[in-house]
Each structure stands twice: as C-alpha cells, then as structure tokens.
Motif scaffolding. Structure first.
Motif, PDB file in Angstrom:
ATOM      1  N   ASP A   1       0.808  -1.221   0.000  1.00 53.99           N
ATOM      2  CA  ASP A   1       0.000   0.000   0.000  1.00 53.99           C
ATOM      3  C   ASP A   1       0.837   1.265   0.000  1.00 53.99           C
ATOM      4  O   ASP A   1       0.430   2.280  -0.552  1.00 53.99           O
ATOM      5  N   ASP A   2       1.989   1.228   0.641  1.00 52.66           N
ATOM      6  CA  ASP A   2       2.801   2.427   0.829  1.00 52.66           C
ATOM      7  C   ASP A   2       3.938   2.556  -0.171  1.00 52.66           C
ATOM      8  O   ASP A   2       4.756   3.472  -0.057  1.00 52.66           O
ATOM      9  N   TYR A   3       3.995   1.642  -1.146  1.00 48.49           N
ATOM     10  CA  TYR A   3       5.199   1.554  -1.965  1.00 48.49           C
ATOM     11  C   TYR A   3       4.945   1.733  -3.456  1.00 48.49           C
ATOM     12  O   TYR A   3       3.841   1.539  -3.960  1.00 48.49           O
TER      13      TYR A   3
ATOM     14  N   THR B   1       2.357   2.101  -8.622  1.00 54.93           N
ATOM     15  CA  THR B   1       2.183   2.660  -7.288  1.00 54.93           C
ATOM     16  C   THR B   1       0.863   2.133  -6.715  1.00 54.93           C
ATOM     17  O   THR B   1      -0.173   2.226  -7.360  1.00 54.93           O
TER      18      THR B   1
ATOM     19  N   SER C   1      -0.831   2.960  -3.951  1.00 57.72           N
ATOM     20  CA  SER C   1      -1.779   3.870  -3.296  1.00 57.72           C
ATOM     21  C   SER C   1      -2.890   4.292  -4.244  1.00 57.72           C
ATOM     22  O   SER C   1      -4.027   4.512  -3.823  1.00 57.72           O
ATOM     23  N   ASP C   2      -2.551   4.420  -5.530  1.00 60.04           N
ATOM     24  CA  ASP C   2      -3.551   4.865  -6.501  1.00 60.04           C
ATOM     25  C   ASP C   2      -3.708   3.919  -7.695  1.00 60.04           C
ATOM     26  O   ASP C   2      -4.513   4.182  -8.587  1.00 60.04           O
TER      27      ASP C   2
ATOM     28  N   ASN D   1      -1.579  -8.783  -4.612  1.00 57.25           N
ATOM     29  CA  ASN D   1      -1.282  -8.264  -3.276  1.00 57.25           C
ATOM     30  C   ASN D   1      -1.306  -9.361  -2.214  1.00 57.25           C
ATOM     31  O   ASN D   1      -0.566  -9.283  -1.229  1.00 57.25           O
TER      32      ASN D   1
ATOM     33  N   ARG E   1       9.371   3.285  -0.650  1.00 56.16           N
ATOM     34  CA  ARG E   1       8.189   3.790   0.020  1.00 56.16           C
ATOM     35  C   ARG E   1       7.852   5.170  -0.540  1.00 56.16           C
ATOM     36  O   ARG E   1       8.741   6.009  -0.720  1.00 56.16           O
TER      37      ARG E   1
ATOM     38  N   TYR F   1       5.115  10.997  -0.747  1.00 57.29           N
ATOM     39  CA  TYR F   1       4.399  12.073  -1.413  1.00 57.29           C
ATOM     40  C   TYR F   1       4.470  11.803  -2.912  1.00 57.29           C
ATOM     41  O   TYR F   1       5.234  10.939  -3.356  1.00 57.29           O
ATOM     42  N   ASP F   2       3.681  12.541  -3.667  1.00 53.40           N
ATOM     43  CA  ASP F   2       3.622  12.311  -5.108  1.00 53.40           C
ATOM     44  C   ASP F   2       4.989  12.498  -5.737  1.00 53.40           C
ATOM     45  O   ASP F   2       5.549  13.593  -5.691  1.00 53.40           O
TER      46      ASP F   2
END
Length: 128
Positions: free
Chosen positions: A30-32, A52, A54-55, A74, A100, A103-104
């Motif tokens: 999720d964070d990577y 990525t 997260s998105d 996942n 990790r 930020y964008d």
C-alpha cells in the motif's frame, strides 16, 4: 528489512513472451512503488515499468508501451511483468526495485535513483 526476489527470466526468440515475478517481503504494498529496470552489458540501468499501489497507477517506458504489462497479486506480495512481442533490444538483466512513497513522486518512478531496495536480478535474453 525489504527483500525482493526476481524470477522468470530466460532465453526466448524474438516475438515470444516471458513473465517475470518479483516476490517482496518486509513491505506493505500500500505504501510503496515497485518498479522493473533493465540493464544491458555496458549500459546504465533503465526504467521499464512501475506501479504505485496507493492509486493503482502504472508507468511504462516508451519502448515497451503496448508490449509489457505490470500487475500485482497483493495477497502474494508479488509484482509481475508480462513481456510480449519481445525484441532483441529487450535483452538484459531485469531488476525489481521498491521504494516507500511519502508524497507524489510520479516524475521519478522510472528513475533508478528513486529506489533504494533492489533484487538480485534475472537474465532475459531475446534471440533474433
């Protein structure tokens, strides 16, 4: 500790396909961002594709767009690179990398300097 283990490389004729796998441990997807990079003898390591989590966005080098697809499972903490219509210029050692994302950083997901965790690589050879 982040560990990345690549597999799936081999020798294939031009026009053929291979699927590379990158099994990750020590991270939560999720964070990577996870990327695939290729390094041919005597050349720099270049970005091929990344994802990525997260998105769900994916990124591809122009040279592989329409031929390669990055995906993930996942539940297995594994990222795949499906490579179709392979060309001799796709030959090289393919490395999986993870970083990790705080930020964008979408401008850097195909840049090797962005990633600090790397696998040992798997050889892909495409014969003409």
């Amino acid at each position: 500790e982040v560990q990345l283990v690549e597999s799936g490389g081999g020798l294939v004729q031009a026009g053929g396909s291979l699927r590379l796998s990158c099994a990750a441990s020590g991270i939560t997807f999720d964070d990577y961002a996870v990327g695939w990079f290729r390094q041919a003898p005597g050349t720099e390591r270049v970005g091929v594709s990344s994802i990525t989590f997260s998105d769900g966005k994916t990124y591809y080098a122009d040279s592989v767009k329409g031929r390669f697809t990055i995906s993930s499972d996942n539940a297995k903490n594994t990222v795949y690179l499906q490579m179709n219509s392979l060309k001799p210029e796709d030959t090289g050692v393919y490395y999986c990398a993870a970083e990790r994302v705080l930020y964008d950083s979408s401008g850097y997901y195909l840049e090797s300097f962005f990633f600090t965790s790397w696998g040992q690589g798997t050889q892909v050879t495409v014969s003409s």
